[in-house]
Design a protein around this motif. Structure first.
Motif, PDB file in Angstrom:
ATOM      1  N   MET A 105     -29.881  67.399  11.522  1.00  0.00           N
ATOM      2  CA  MET A 105     -28.779  67.975  12.225  1.00  0.00           C
ATOM      3  C   MET A 105     -28.273  66.841  13.269  1.00  0.00           C
ATOM      4  N   SER A 106     -28.852  66.020  13.767  1.00  0.00           N
ATOM      5  CA  SER A 106     -28.271  64.949  14.758  1.00  0.00           C
ATOM      6  C   SER A 106     -27.527  63.976  13.919  1.00  0.00           C
ATOM      7  N   ALA A 107     -27.947  63.732  12.836  1.00  0.00           N
ATOM      8  CA  ALA A 107     -27.090  62.536  11.822  1.00  0.00           C
ATOM      9  C   ALA A 107     -25.730  63.236  11.539  1.00  0.00           C
ATOM     10  N   THR A 108     -25.840  64.708  11.059  1.00  0.00           N
ATOM     11  CA  THR A 108     -24.625  65.234  10.682  1.00  0.00           C
ATOM     12  C   THR A 108     -23.565  65.293  11.752  1.00  0.00           C
ATOM     13  N   ALA A 109     -24.193  65.597  12.971  1.00  0.00           N
ATOM     14  CA  ALA A 109     -23.297  65.820  14.322  1.00  0.00           C
ATOM     15  C   ALA A 109     -22.627  64.493  14.760  1.00  0.00           C
ATOM     16  N   LEU A 110     -23.242  63.444  14.267  1.00  0.00           N
ATOM     17  CA  LEU A 110     -22.633  62.163  14.636  1.00  0.00           C
ATOM     18  C   LEU A 110     -20.806  62.004  14.252  1.00  0.00           C
ATOM     19  N   PRO A 111     -20.787  61.964  12.952  1.00  0.00           N
ATOM     20  CA  PRO A 111     -19.345  61.967  12.530  1.00  0.00           C
ATOM     21  C   PRO A 111     -18.466  63.154  12.893  1.00  0.00           C
ATOM     22  N   ALA A 113     -18.730  64.909  15.735  1.00  0.00           N
ATOM     23  CA  ALA A 113     -18.471  64.730  17.106  1.00  0.00           C
ATOM     24  C   ALA A 113     -17.214  63.510  17.235  1.00  0.00           C
ATOM     25  N   ALA A 114     -17.372  62.605  16.371  1.00  0.00           N
ATOM     26  CA  ALA A 114     -16.512  61.491  16.370  1.00  0.00           C
ATOM     27  C   ALA A 114     -15.024  61.983  15.877  1.00  0.00           C
ATOM     28  N   LEU A 115     -15.183  62.874  14.914  1.00  0.00           N
ATOM     29  CA  LEU A 115     -13.904  63.188  14.275  1.00  0.00           C
ATOM     30  C   LEU A 115     -13.141  64.496  15.143  1.00  0.00           C
ATOM     31  N   PHE A 116     -13.907  65.343  15.686  1.00  0.00           N
ATOM     32  CA  PHE A 116     -13.502  66.612  16.307  1.00  0.00           C
ATOM     33  C   PHE A 116     -14.347  66.789  17.707  1.00  0.00           C
ATOM     34  N   PRO A 117     -14.037  65.824  18.834  1.00  0.00           N
ATOM     35  CA  PRO A 117     -14.756  65.859  20.022  1.00  0.00           C
ATOM     36  C   PRO A 117     -14.551  66.945  20.751  1.00  0.00           C
ATOM     37  N   VAL A 118     -14.299  68.344  20.164  1.00  0.00           N
ATOM     38  CA  VAL A 118     -14.283  69.669  20.892  1.00  0.00           C
ATOM     39  C   VAL A 118     -15.768  70.179  21.281  1.00  0.00           C
ATOM     40  N   ALA A 287     -20.174  61.952   6.842  1.00  0.00           N
ATOM     41  CA  ALA A 287     -20.618  63.638   7.214  1.00  0.00           C
ATOM     42  C   ALA A 287     -20.851  64.059   5.903  1.00  0.00           C
ATOM     43  N   ALA A 288     -20.303  64.017   4.708  1.00  0.00           N
ATOM     44  CA  ALA A 288     -20.691  64.497   3.513  1.00  0.00           C
ATOM     45  C   ALA A 288     -22.149  64.061   3.155  1.00  0.00           C
ATOM     46  N   SER A 289     -22.403  62.436   3.403  1.00  0.00           N
ATOM     47  CA  SER A 289     -23.856  61.931   3.141  1.00  0.00           C
ATOM     48  C   SER A 289     -24.625  62.706   4.158  1.00  0.00           C
ATOM     49  N   ALA A 290     -24.568  62.762   5.099  1.00  0.00           N
ATOM     50  CA  ALA A 290     -25.627  63.282   6.122  1.00  0.00           C
ATOM     51  C   ALA A 290     -25.781  64.849   5.911  1.00  0.00           C
ATOM     52  N   PHE A 291     -24.524  65.665   5.830  1.00  0.00           N
ATOM     53  CA  PHE A 291     -24.732  67.146   5.300  1.00  0.00           C
ATOM     54  C   PHE A 291     -25.387  67.380   4.019  1.00  0.00           C
ATOM     55  N   SER A 292     -25.153  66.523   3.072  1.00  0.00           N
ATOM     56  CA  SER A 292     -25.790  66.634   1.733  1.00  0.00           C
ATOM     57  C   SER A 292     -27.307  66.541   1.938  1.00  0.00           C
ATOM     58  N   SER A 293     -27.695  65.623   2.560  1.00  0.00           N
ATOM     59  CA  SER A 293     -29.104  65.581   2.831  1.00  0.00           C
ATOM     60  C   SER A 293     -29.807  66.621   3.550  1.00  0.00           C
ATOM     61  N   LEU A 294     -29.078  67.093   4.354  1.00  0.00           N
ATOM     62  CA  LEU A 294     -29.328  68.380   5.184  1.00  0.00           C
ATOM     63  C   LEU A 294     -29.832  69.635   4.304  1.00  0.00           C
TER      64      LEU A 294
END
Length: 413
Positions: A105-111, A113-118, A287-294
């Motif tokens: 979850m943290s790995a997917t969140a990193l990109p 949060a960088a793309l959409f800092p809301v 993000a695609a790499s991290a979310f596919s692993s999740l």
């Protein structure tokens, strides 16, 4: 779709479980480790990434071969080696799942949060976990496979495109295929060989083969083609990131942050050199790499846990798979308890713990596959030859060394 006895050219349309395995195995951690290896040693360790793919081909093929040759699951095979395997796997999968849930979850969140800092990092991590949870809860394998193929397509286009963009020096790339270990690179060499393409998800490949409907020795040829394609794709991802590290960072001696945050540093470097649009495209690939692993772990390891529970109870049946109570229970375990770790705001700490616990599984898998695939009661179609046994034996020694190394690094701090 149900006829494995087709010409090789026609078998390409069956490709699927291997793509799922590739997408799951190549996470942000693999990409950043390869990137840092390229930034420190240039192309010198390219050969190690290629060897890593060969090792994982042997492991995944062995796991799936056991499923197809015996009609039994890998956990049934483990149980036949003694009750200790059940205790080992049960304890491991619970501890590993708790740590990996937060890590993914943290790995997917990193990109994101960088793309959409809301949202803060923990907010995006919760969104990623809930999205994966709901998708796997309400869908079955074929929809899951289609989603994974889409994520792989995004990863492939972005990572390979990035490698082409940085204009690799082909003579040096070719020279990197010659085995050599520069001073101070032993740990990185072992990590590249052992870390390319997943840990416990390598064993999950056989479960995805079964979920696809491939059952019986007749599917061996299709499975091998599928597996080889998967790790060729994996190899291309890893080589692409090593090229990026070598071309963008090696000569400039740019240092990256530890853990998955190193990929955010790369995004900043890409923005500075090629412009913000290229950095955005890279973050989408991240993000695609991290979310596919999740997604892959949420589905594949839940299948393994369901099989573990069913055979531990002695109630195994075809119902003990997707959508079963144990499957859903482990899906809940991966998603909600690990959210407590997200508020530590220390993704790198989670990556270290995940790596340490992940190191325990690969020696177990390699050794047990050696035992299972050479038993007298193993059907001829499933038995290992000298090449498979050699690679599995080398893999077992390698992963024992990596396990010791990672534990030493953890203790030393």
């Amino acid at each position: 779709m149900r006829d494995p006895n087709t010409p090789t050219a026609a078998r390409w349309r069956y490709i699927g479980p291997g793509i799922v395995a590739a997408a799951t195995g190549v996470g942000a951690g693999d990409l950043v480790a390869t990137l840092i290896a390229g930034s420190r040693f240039g192309y010198a360790l390219l050969w190690a990434a290629v060897i890593g793919c060969v090792v994982k081909i042997a492991l995944a093929e062995g796991a799936a071969r056991y499923h197809l040759a015996t009609g039994s699951t890998l956990f049934q095979g483990w149980r036949s080696l003694g009750r200790w395997t059940g205790w080992y796997f049960g304890a491991y999968v619970l501890v590993w799942g708790f740590i990996y849930g937060a890590t993914a979850m943290s790995a997917t969140a990193l990109p994101l949060a960088a793309l959409f800092p809301v949202l803060p990092l923990w907010g995006w991590a919760v969104v990623a976990g809930l999205t994966g949870f709901l998708f796997v809860w309400f869908n079955r394998y074929l929809v899951f496979e289609a989603a994974m193929k889409l994520l792989v397509a995004v990863m492939f286009v972005v990572m390979i495109g990035l490698a082409i963009l940085v204009a690799p020096r082909l003579p040096e790339v070719i020279a990197g295929l010659a085995p050599r270990v520069p001073q101070g690179s032993l740990f990185y060499t072992l990590a590249l060989i052992g870390g390319v393409g997943g840990t416990i998800t390598t064993a999950a490949y056989g479960y995805w083969v079964d979920a696809k409907g491939w059952r019986g020795p007749a599917w061996m040829g299709v499975m091998r083609l599928d597996n080889h394609v998967a790790y060729i794709v994996t190899g291309l991802f890893v080589i692409a990131m090593l090229i990026v590290g070598a071309e963008l960072l090696y000569g400039a001696q740019v240092a990256l942050s530890s853990g998955d945050r190193g990929l955010l540093d790369l995004g900043d470097i890409l923005a500075e050199r090629f412009g913000r649009p290229i950095a955005i495209v890279f973050l989408l690939g991240f993000a695609a790499s991290a979310f596919s692993s999740l997604l892959g772990v949420w589905h594949g390891v839940s299948l393994m846990f369901a099989d573990f529970v069913a055979h531990s109870r002695g109630t195994a049946s075809s119902a003990e798979g997707e959508g079963s109570l144990p499957f859903r229970a482990y899906l809940l375990w991966l998603t909600f308890p690990p959210m407590a770790l997200l508020f530590l705001d220390r993704p790198f700490f989670l990556v270290i713990l995940y790596g340490a616990f992940g190191a325990f599984f690969m020696p177990f898998l390699a050794v047990t596959l050696l035992l299972l695939l050479n038993r007298r009661d193993m059907p001829v179609e499933g038995r290992s030859g000298w090449l498979s046994n050699g690679v599995l034996a080398i893999a077992a020694l390698l992963f024992v060394a990596l396990c010791g190394q990672q534990l030493w690094e953890l203790v030393r701090g």
